[in-house]
Scaffold this motif. Structure first.
Motif, PDB file in Angstrom:
ATOM      1  N   MET A 177     -15.297 -15.375  40.086  1.00 32.95           N
ATOM      2  CA  MET A 177     -14.187 -16.272  40.190  1.00 32.95           C
ATOM      3  C   MET A 177     -12.912 -15.470  39.921  1.00 32.95           C
ATOM      4  N   LEU A 178     -11.884 -15.763  40.713  1.00 28.19           N
ATOM      5  CA  LEU A 178     -10.585 -15.139  40.502  1.00 28.19           C
ATOM      6  C   LEU A 178      -9.622 -16.203  40.018  1.00 28.19           C
ATOM      7  N   LEU A 179      -9.013 -15.975  38.852  1.00 27.11           N
ATOM      8  CA  LEU A 179      -8.015 -16.876  38.292  1.00 27.11           C
ATOM      9  C   LEU A 179      -6.651 -16.226  38.462  1.00 27.11           C
ATOM     10  N   VAL A 180      -5.761 -16.896  39.210  1.00 20.08           N
ATOM     11  CA  VAL A 180      -4.417 -16.377  39.462  1.00 20.08           C
ATOM     12  C   VAL A 180      -3.406 -17.344  38.859  1.00 20.08           C
ATOM     13  N   ASP A 181      -2.675 -16.860  37.870  1.00 27.66           N
ATOM     14  CA  ASP A 181      -1.640 -17.671  37.231  1.00 27.66           C
ATOM     15  C   ASP A 181      -0.599 -16.723  36.657  1.00 27.66           C
ATOM     16  N   ASP A 182       0.677 -17.003  36.924  1.00 31.53           N
ATOM     17  CA  ASP A 182       1.737 -16.127  36.430  1.00 31.53           C
ATOM     18  C   ASP A 182       1.939 -16.274  34.926  1.00 31.53           C
ATOM     19  N   SER A 183       1.384 -17.310  34.325  1.00 31.15           N
ATOM     20  CA  SER A 183       1.536 -17.552  32.894  1.00 31.15           C
ATOM     21  C   SER A 183       0.397 -16.894  32.111  1.00 31.15           C
ATOM     22  N   ALA A 184       0.763 -15.902  31.307  1.00 27.59           N
ATOM     23  CA  ALA A 184      -0.242 -15.257  30.454  1.00 27.59           C
ATOM     24  C   ALA A 184      -0.872 -16.280  29.511  1.00 27.59           C
ATOM     25  N   PHE A 185      -0.085 -17.250  29.063  1.00 28.16           N
ATOM     26  CA  PHE A 185      -0.602 -18.288  28.177  1.00 28.16           C
ATOM     27  C   PHE A 185      -1.785 -19.016  28.820  1.00 28.16           C
ATOM     28  N   PHE A 186      -1.603 -19.476  30.061  1.00 33.04           N
ATOM     29  CA  PHE A 186      -2.683 -20.211  30.728  1.00 33.04           C
ATOM     30  C   PHE A 186      -3.854 -19.304  31.096  1.00 33.04           C
ATOM     31  N   ARG A 187      -3.586 -18.068  31.530  1.00 32.14           N
ATOM     32  CA  ARG A 187      -4.702 -17.144  31.812  1.00 32.14           C
ATOM     33  C   ARG A 187      -5.520 -16.916  30.550  1.00 32.14           C
ATOM     34  N   ASN A 188      -4.832 -16.688  29.421  1.00 35.65           N
ATOM     35  CA  ASN A 188      -5.530 -16.413  28.161  1.00 35.65           C
ATOM     36  C   ASN A 188      -6.226 -17.648  27.603  1.00 35.65           C
ATOM     37  N   MET A 189      -5.760 -18.829  27.971  1.00 34.28           N
ATOM     38  CA  MET A 189      -6.387 -20.061  27.514  1.00 34.28           C
ATOM     39  C   MET A 189      -7.599 -20.413  28.390  1.00 34.28           C
ATOM     40  N   LEU A 190      -7.451 -20.268  29.702  1.00 34.82           N
ATOM     41  CA  LEU A 190      -8.517 -20.686  30.618  1.00 34.82           C
ATOM     42  C   LEU A 190      -9.662 -19.684  30.732  1.00 34.82           C
ATOM     43  N   ALA A 191      -9.369 -18.404  30.701  1.00 35.26           N
ATOM     44  CA  ALA A 191     -10.414 -17.397  30.900  1.00 35.26           C
ATOM     45  C   ALA A 191     -11.580 -17.539  29.912  1.00 35.26           C
ATOM     46  N   PRO A 192     -11.326 -17.681  28.609  1.00 34.45           N
ATOM     47  CA  PRO A 192     -12.462 -17.829  27.688  1.00 34.45           C
ATOM     48  C   PRO A 192     -13.278 -19.105  27.934  1.00 34.45           C
ATOM     49  N   VAL A 193     -12.610 -20.178  28.349  1.00 37.41           N
ATOM     50  CA  VAL A 193     -13.317 -21.425  28.634  1.00 37.41           C
ATOM     51  C   VAL A 193     -14.217 -21.244  29.852  1.00 37.41           C
ATOM     52  N   LEU A 194     -13.679 -20.610  30.881  1.00 36.47           N
ATOM     53  CA  LEU A 194     -14.476 -20.371  32.086  1.00 36.47           C
ATOM     54  C   LEU A 194     -15.637 -19.426  31.804  1.00 36.47           C
ATOM     55  N   GLU A 209       2.761 -23.351  41.124  1.00 39.06           N
ATOM     56  CA  GLU A 209       4.135 -22.947  40.876  1.00 39.06           C
ATOM     57  C   GLU A 209       4.173 -21.545  40.279  1.00 39.06           C
ATOM     58  N   MET A 210       4.457 -20.565  41.141  1.00 37.91           N
ATOM     59  CA  MET A 210       4.558 -19.169  40.729  1.00 37.91           C
ATOM     60  C   MET A 210       5.730 -18.534  41.469  1.00 37.91           C
ATOM     61  N   PRO A 211       6.310 -17.492  40.882  1.00 39.54           N
ATOM     62  CA  PRO A 211       7.431 -16.825  41.560  1.00 39.54           C
ATOM     63  C   PRO A 211       6.940 -15.977  42.738  1.00 39.54           C
ATOM     64  N   ASP A 212       7.842 -15.649  43.612  1.00 37.08           N
ATOM     65  CA  ASP A 212       7.596 -14.790  44.776  1.00 37.08           C
ATOM     66  C   ASP A 212       6.703 -15.457  45.822  1.00 37.08           C
ATOM     67  N   MET A 213       5.475 -15.773  45.474  1.00 41.62           N
ATOM     68  CA  MET A 213       4.563 -16.445  46.397  1.00 41.62           C
ATOM     69  C   MET A 213       3.920 -17.603  45.637  1.00 41.62           C
ATOM     70  N   ASN A 214       4.160 -18.834  46.094  1.00 39.81           N
ATOM     71  CA  ASN A 214       3.558 -19.956  45.385  1.00 39.81           C
ATOM     72  C   ASN A 214       2.094 -20.124  45.808  1.00 39.81           C
ATOM     73  N   GLY A 215       1.408 -21.018  45.131  1.00 34.78           N
ATOM     74  CA  GLY A 215      -0.016 -21.215  45.402  1.00 34.78           C
ATOM     75  C   GLY A 215      -0.318 -21.707  46.804  1.00 34.78           C
ATOM     76  N   PHE A 216       0.578 -22.513  47.381  1.00 32.78           N
ATOM     77  CA  PHE A 216       0.383 -22.969  48.757  1.00 32.78           C
ATOM     78  C   PHE A 216       0.405 -21.773  49.712  1.00 32.78           C
ATOM     79  N   GLU A 217       1.390 -20.902  49.538  1.00 38.68           N
ATOM     80  CA  GLU A 217       1.503 -19.706  50.386  1.00 38.68           C
ATOM     81  C   GLU A 217       0.306 -18.784  50.181  1.00 38.68           C
ATOM     82  N   PHE A 218      -0.142 -18.665  48.937  1.00 37.42           N
ATOM     83  CA  PHE A 218      -1.308 -17.844  48.630  1.00 37.42           C
ATOM     84  C   PHE A 218      -2.546 -18.380  49.355  1.00 37.42           C
TER      85      PHE A 218
END
Length: 106
Positions: free
Chosen positions: A1-18, A51-60
Motif C-alpha cells: 500500500m502506498l500512503l501519499v499525504d503532504d502532512s507528516a502528522f497524518f502520515r505518522n498517525m495513519l502508518a502505524p494503524v495500517l 488537498e495537497m500542494p503542487d498536485m492535488n489528489g484528483f490530479e494524482f
C-alpha cells in the motif's frame, strides 16, 4: 500500500494503524515523488489525500489512470471533502472510494 499525504502528522498517525492492521506501507509526502517506477516498487493500492500542494489528489489519480502500467490499481481518497460534488469529482478522476477523515456523517 502506498500512503501519499503532504502532512507528516497524518502520515505518522495513519502508518502505524495500517501496519497494525497487517498492511505494508510505503509513505510519500507528495504525489510527484510517489510513482512506483521512480522507486523501483509496485503497490497494490494507493491511499491519498486530496488537498495537497503542487498536485492535488484528483490530479494524482488522473495521472495514475493515464499510466498503462498503473491504470487498474485501486485508489482510495482520504479527505474531509465529503460534498456530493467532491465525491463525483473523485469518481471522475478514477478513485475507487472517497473516505472522509472526519467522523461527521454530514
Amino acid at each position: 500500500m502506498l500512503l501519499v499525504d503532504d502532512s507528516a502528522f497524518f502520515r505518522n498517525m495513519l502508518a502505524p494503524v495500517l501496519k497494525a492492521a497487517g498492511y505494508r506501507c510505503g509513505l510519500r509526502p507528495v504525489p510527484r515523488r510517489a510513482g512506483g517506477a521512480a522507486f523501483g516498487q509496485t503497490f497494490d493500492v494507493v491511499l491519498t489525500d486530496i488537498e495537497m500542494p503542487d498536485m492535488n489528489g484528483f490530479e494524482f489519480a488522473e495521472t495514475i489512470r493515464a499510466d498503462q502500467h498503473l491504470s487498474a490499481m485501486p485508489i482510495i481518497a482520504l479527505s474531509a471533502m465529503v460534498s456530493p460534488a467532491a465525491i463525483e469529482r473523485g469518481r471522475l478522476a478514477g478513485f475507487h472510494d472517497m473516505s472522509p477523515n472526519s467522523t461527521d456523517p454530514a
